[in-house]
Enzyme design. Structure first.
Site, PDB file in Angstrom:
ATOM      1  N   SER A  10       0.837  -1.186   0.000  1.00  0.00           N
ATOM      2  CA  SER A  10       0.000   0.000   0.000  1.00  0.00           C
ATOM      3  C   SER A  10       0.884   1.252   0.000  1.00  0.00           C
ATOM      4  O   SER A  10       1.768   1.379  -0.839  1.00  0.00           O
ATOM      5  CB  SER A  10      -0.975  -0.037   1.176  1.00  0.00           C
ATOM      6  N   ASP A  38       1.252   7.122  -8.425  1.00  0.00           N
ATOM      7  CA  ASP A  38       1.269   8.521  -8.862  1.00  0.00           C
ATOM      8  C   ASP A  38       0.534   9.378  -7.826  1.00  0.00           C
ATOM      9  O   ASP A  38      -0.427  10.070  -8.138  1.00  0.00           O
ATOM     10  CB  ASP A  38       0.679   8.680 -10.259  1.00  0.00           C
ATOM     11  N   GLU A 114      -8.453  -0.283  -4.755  1.00  0.00           N
ATOM     12  CA  GLU A 114      -7.608  -1.233  -5.482  1.00  0.00           C
ATOM     13  C   GLU A 114      -7.779  -1.061  -6.988  1.00  0.00           C
ATOM     14  O   GLU A 114      -6.806  -1.119  -7.738  1.00  0.00           O
ATOM     15  CB  GLU A 114      -7.927  -2.666  -5.064  1.00  0.00           C
ATOM     16  N   PHE A 116      -8.583   1.729  -8.538  1.00  0.00           N
ATOM     17  CA  PHE A 116      -7.927   2.989  -8.878  1.00  0.00           C
ATOM     18  C   PHE A 116      -6.408   2.818  -8.874  1.00  0.00           C
ATOM     19  O   PHE A 116      -5.703   3.311  -9.763  1.00  0.00           O
ATOM     20  CB  PHE A 116      -8.339   4.076  -7.886  1.00  0.00           C
ATOM     21  N   THR A 119      -4.952   1.167 -11.982  1.00  0.00           N
ATOM     22  CA  THR A 119      -4.768   2.094 -13.095  1.00  0.00           C
ATOM     23  C   THR A 119      -3.445   2.840 -12.960  1.00  0.00           C
ATOM     24  O   THR A 119      -2.707   3.002 -13.938  1.00  0.00           O
ATOM     25  CB  THR A 119      -5.947   3.088 -13.164  1.00  0.00           C
ATOM     26  N   LYS A 123      -0.156   2.827 -15.554  1.00  0.00           N
ATOM     27  CA  LYS A 123       0.482   4.057 -16.045  1.00  0.00           C
ATOM     28  C   LYS A 123       1.973   4.054 -15.702  1.00  0.00           C
ATOM     29  O   LYS A 123       2.806   4.471 -16.511  1.00  0.00           O
ATOM     30  CB  LYS A 123      -0.180   5.287 -15.436  1.00  0.00           C
TER      31      LYS A 123
END
EC number: 2.3.1.122
Length: 139
Positions: A10, A38, A114, A116, A119, A123
């Site tokens: 996490s 990010d 999770e 989100f 994604t 990236k």
């Protein structure tokens, strides 16, 4: 010490990558498990605030200051991906897909976060590859 590895789950997953980016002699390997990669971008600060509040009433601004503080960018693996590539750090990035399982149950905030986070991991993988990275495993 030199040649160590650092792995985190996490929020500690993004921290593990940051430690390796800034201390390449000490950490030649870094693993990230279900981390937002990010954190300074887009909804990152808000989602971190949501998760920290849910985990005990903590505030994201107590960690790195307001969302426009440079500390957010300094601790953002996406913005430091070039350092990881230049350092040739061996990395392993894992993230679930947000679907409930026997382990996680049907926890709505966890499923949302999770998904989100996944994604952001995709990236990060694209940015790593675009920067010429070749020393990573993605799960």
């Amino acid at each position: 010490p030199t040649g160590s590895g650092v792995v985190g789950l996490s929020m500690a997953g993004s921290s593990a990558l940051i430690l390796a980016a800034y201390h390449p002699d000490q950490f030649v390997y870094s693993g990230s498990l279900s981390a937002l990669l990010d954190p300074s971008q887009g909804m990152g600060p808000s989602l971190i605030g949501l998760a920290m509040g849910d985990a005990g009433g903590y505030k994201a601004s107590d960690m790195w200051g307001p969302k426009d503080d440079p500390a957010w960018a300094r601790n953002d693996p996406m913005l430091q991906v070039g350092k990881l590539v230049a350092n040739n750090t061996r990395i392993w990035v894992y993230c679930g897909n947000g679907k409930p399982s026997d382990l996680g149950g049907d926890n709505l905030p966890a499923k949302f976060l999770e998904g989100f986070v996944r994604t952001s991991n995709m990236k990060f993988q694209a940015a790593y590859n675009a920067a010429g990275g070749h020393n990573a495993v993605w799960n």
